[in-house]
Design a protein around this motif. Sequence first.
Motif, short mmCIF file in Angstrom:
data_model
loop_
_atom_site.label_atom_id
_atom_site.label_comp_id
_atom_site.label_asym_id
_atom_site.label_seq_id
_atom_site.Cartn_x
_atom_site.Cartn_y
_atom_site.Cartn_z
N TYR A 361 -18.12 53.92 -64.01
CA TYR A 361 -17.33 53.21 -65.02
C TYR A 361 -18.14 53.00 -66.29
O TYR A 361 -17.66 53.25 -67.40
N GLU A 386 -6.86 50.73 -68.73
CA GLU A 386 -6.95 50.42 -67.31
C GLU A 386 -5.61 50.00 -66.71
O GLU A 386 -5.41 50.12 -65.49
N CYS A 389 -3.73 52.81 -65.19
CA CYS A 389 -4.57 53.29 -64.09
C CYS A 389 -4.25 52.55 -62.80
O CYS A 389 -4.09 53.17 -61.73
N TYR A 390 -4.10 51.25 -62.86
CA TYR A 390 -3.84 50.46 -61.66
C TYR A 390 -2.41 50.62 -61.16
O TYR A 390 -2.14 50.52 -59.97
N PHE A 409 -9.25 61.01 -55.84
CA PHE A 409 -9.69 60.50 -57.14
C PHE A 409 -11.22 60.49 -57.24
O PHE A 409 -11.76 60.68 -58.33
N SER A 413 -13.04 62.77 -60.08
CA SER A 413 -14.03 62.25 -61.02
C SER A 413 -15.31 63.08 -60.96
O SER A 413 -15.97 63.30 -62.00
N LYS A 439 -12.93 58.39 -66.73
CA LYS A 439 -12.90 56.94 -66.59
C LYS A 439 -11.64 56.50 -65.85
O LYS A 439 -11.66 55.56 -65.05
N PHE A 440 -10.53 57.19 -66.12
CA PHE A 440 -9.28 56.87 -65.44
C PHE A 440 -9.40 57.11 -63.94
O PHE A 440 -9.02 56.26 -63.13
N SER A 441 -9.95 58.26 -63.56
CA SER A 441 -10.05 58.60 -62.14
C SER A 441 -11.03 57.69 -61.40
O SER A 441 -10.76 57.23 -60.29
N GLY A 443 -11.74 54.76 -62.35
CA GLY A 443 -11.14 53.43 -62.37
C GLY A 443 -10.18 53.21 -61.21
O GLY A 443 -10.10 52.11 -60.66
N VAL A 444 -9.45 54.26 -60.83
CA VAL A 444 -8.55 54.16 -59.67
C VAL A 444 -9.37 53.86 -58.41
O VAL A 444 -9.04 52.97 -57.63
#
Length: 573
Positions: A361, A386, A389-390, A409, A413, A439-441, A443-444
């Motif tokens: 992250y 984010e 993402c959630y 995920f 990443s 960052k999205f992946s 973040g999941v």
Amino acid sequence: RFQACVYFASVFQAMSCGIHYLASVFMAVTPNFVCGFPGNVSSVLFHNSSASSIEDIWTLWTSTENYIVVQLENGEIWELDQCSRSKREVSLDLAYEYEGNKSVFPCSDGFLYDDTKWKSTVVTQWDLVCDREWLAKLIQPTFMLGVLIGAVIFGDIADRLGRQRVIWFTSAGQFVFGIAVAFTFDYYSFVIVRFLLAMVSSGYLVVAFVYVTEFVGIKARTWASMHVHAFFAMGIMIVALVGFFVRTWWVYQIFLTIATLPFVLCCWMLPETPFWLLSEERYEDAQKVIDTMARWNKVSTSCKVSELCSVQQDDLASGRTGDNDTSSTKKHNILDLFCNWQIARRTITVWLIWFTGSLGYYVFSLSSVNLGGNEYLNLFLIGAVELPCYIIACLAMDKLGRRNTLIPFLILSALICVLIMFIPQDFNTLIILANMAGKFSIGVAFGLIYLYTAELYPTIVRSLAVGSGSMMCRVGSVVAPFCVYLRSVWIFMPLVATVYFFQLIVGIMALLSGILTIMLPETLGKPLTNTLEEATEMGRNKKSCSEKAPPAHSGAALEKIEMFGQERVGSDK
């Protein structure tokens, strides 16, 4: 109704955690600066531009290699660098270039700072520049060190003394220490108070996840726990907004802390969770909480703890509560997370995922600082990105399961980390998009592991498991800021190469974590376990422990309490 009120009251305070975690982004800004000069200035020269004051020169400042020439009222001419100043021996004409003799002096008269953006920061307050620059660089790592220690300490205390007391203490602590930070009198008191603030902020966040998980039923557990992260992200967005409007660091800190005040005034109303009360054999207290839930949810059907947990009515009448029970209750510690091979392997894998998620992250965040533009807007968007993402993580977790969402995920990443290394540096837009995708992946995966950890471990060590996982997460957070400063140590390595190097490390660790996750059990739709034996059995059979005959107050029985008061609401829909 009861669960909704408890949930939103608890997660509201999670915003303050996001606020304090990112507050130093603007609080510890180092603006442009030069050495101070001994006297009153009459003229200022910067390259071919002249002015009557240094404040007029800052808009022309482009590099730390620049210097400013000033002429004092007594005729002396000085060259002002960032960490030194030179007095020209011959001061006949005011010119930018000078080939004559100069005497070099230290910055004994302090420093002059560019206050066009920030009127005051902790760097300008205590001159954390030049030979004291390393003190400014320690502000965020020491905060994350406090987060690390707080996660372990309060996670263990919550298992011993209860979730309710820890939430009370950490909520009040965030407000008290948050205000105290604004009134610290020197750098060292500032760091110490922020360290304590980090401990209580981390403690609240860890226990809040466990708290809402134990109150919310199976159907809503995924969305409820994941959106604690959404409130954390909203805290980051609040930092950007307050930073844009308030440019004095101690006023900025006060405004950020005031956001926690409403919860502090009402947090004492939150009850203890029935899960913890039953694990401590405090049956009467658990019954009172369940009766309160029934009244709030307007459920007329009586739910008796004695019926669910096979406890005789005479035991309840005799007052077998945690306060009066003379029987010895086993106290659990971190070694219980390694009590057998199944649980130990699970713990190692979970810790690795926590560490990888946190490090990834912040490494992707490091790459995002090259976006340029308005720094306040950038931080606001970092928090805003984010939120979807959630949402996607929740949809996938409910449809595919926790494990089957986490694995792809993590691997994605890892692939993105490798892909970034092969994108030419001229393709800035593509690099930015790849960093945001990475960052999205990550973040999941980072958001999912909180809930997954709480579901993988039994009630007796659940807070400890989440707390120790958060500790590993903060180890990654402590390491990440030093990656930002690595260029000043490894001067032979370009910044881009440094970032790529750590992205490669994140990619390898993410790939390893994804492979190890395959061996973890799926927890989607299964009741929370209450003993280590049940948790171990879940890992062996990959089936719900409720299929076996549970012990007296096992997870299967407790799950009935967890769902109590929500069945009537579901049927009305």
